[in-house]
Design an enzyme around this catalytic site. Sequence first.
Site, mmCIF file in Angstrom:
data_model
loop_
_atom_site.group_PDB
_atom_site.id
_atom_site.type_symbol
_atom_site.label_atom_id
_atom_site.label_comp_id
_atom_site.label_asym_id
_atom_site.label_seq_id
_atom_site.Cartn_x
_atom_site.Cartn_y
_atom_site.Cartn_z
ATOM 1 N N ASP A 260 0.842 -1.203 0.000
ATOM 2 C CA ASP A 260 0.000 0.000 0.000
ATOM 3 C C ASP A 260 0.877 1.253 0.000
ATOM 4 O OD1 ASP A 260 -2.117 -1.728 0.244
ATOM 5 O OD2 ASP A 260 -2.287 -1.478 2.417
HETATM 6 N N1 URA Z 1 -1.270 -5.937 3.954
HETATM 7 C C1 URA Z 1 -1.752 -4.688 3.965
HETATM 8 O O1 URA Z 1 -2.782 -4.401 4.571
HETATM 9 N N2 URA Z 1 -1.072 -3.737 3.284
HETATM 10 C C2 URA Z 1 0.095 -3.984 2.635
HETATM 11 O O2 URA Z 1 0.685 -3.069 2.054
HETATM 12 C C3 URA Z 1 0.581 -5.293 2.630
HETATM 13 C C4 URA Z 1 -0.122 -6.261 3.292
#
Ligand code: URA
Length: 240
Positions: free
Chosen positions: A104
């Site tokens: 993310d």
């Molecule tokens: N899980 C999440 O919630 N975000 C990420 O970036 C990776 C795994």
Amino acid sequence: MQLRIDKYLADMGIGTRSEVKQYIRKKQVQVNGVYPKGPEQKIVPNQDSITFQGKAISYIEMEYFMLNKPAGCVSATTDAKHKTVLDYIDTKKRKDLFPVGRLDIDTEGLLLITNDGALAHELLSPKKHVAKTYYAKVEGCVTSEDVVQFEKGVDIGEERLTLPAELKILKVSPEDISEIELTIMEGKFHQVKRMFEAVGKKVVYLKRISMGNLILDENLQPGEYRKLTAEEIEKIQMKR
Ligand code: URA
């Protein structure tokens, strides 16, 4: 393997295919000390000696980088609004690099960047259950019940419960911010955040620390990267 000389030079970032054709026409390129007949001439990488403006250009077929992704950039190859993870790799030679999987925008940590499509496929295939370990700060007190729940699987609104995941509680502070490590064997969208939401908690900081047998180099600050060592490449290939 045989390659057209214009593709060879374009792959190595000398210019676009049409720029490279110009360089060949202007006699700025040599193959084994001789001007090539044209851009379509075939050469054998790392056997024929190629020069551009007198400088030897060796061929790199695959590149592998480990980036400590900083928050604020996107796990994509291009983006109109944000910096991408590729923008950090300023010594890249290949133009076909991509990040293996997505973190993310606000997540930090280990991201493998390569042009090895077969390896990426193996690491990302849901059937392969490649382990990914995250360090997180979580609002709320993470408990041993959560550990049991994550081991059993939680409902994050998908068809099935999440696969068994290993949750380690590292620290619970008086302000109710818990520090944890979580290893998951799948990679659903926002999975870690959604798993904590499922037990009534909120992830406020997330960092990936490993993927398969590749471990984030602790010396890399967010935004820093390095090439994978030959040993790391071999180890991660063995995961196939
Ligand atoms: N899980 C999440 O919630 N975000 C990420 O970036 C990776 C795994």
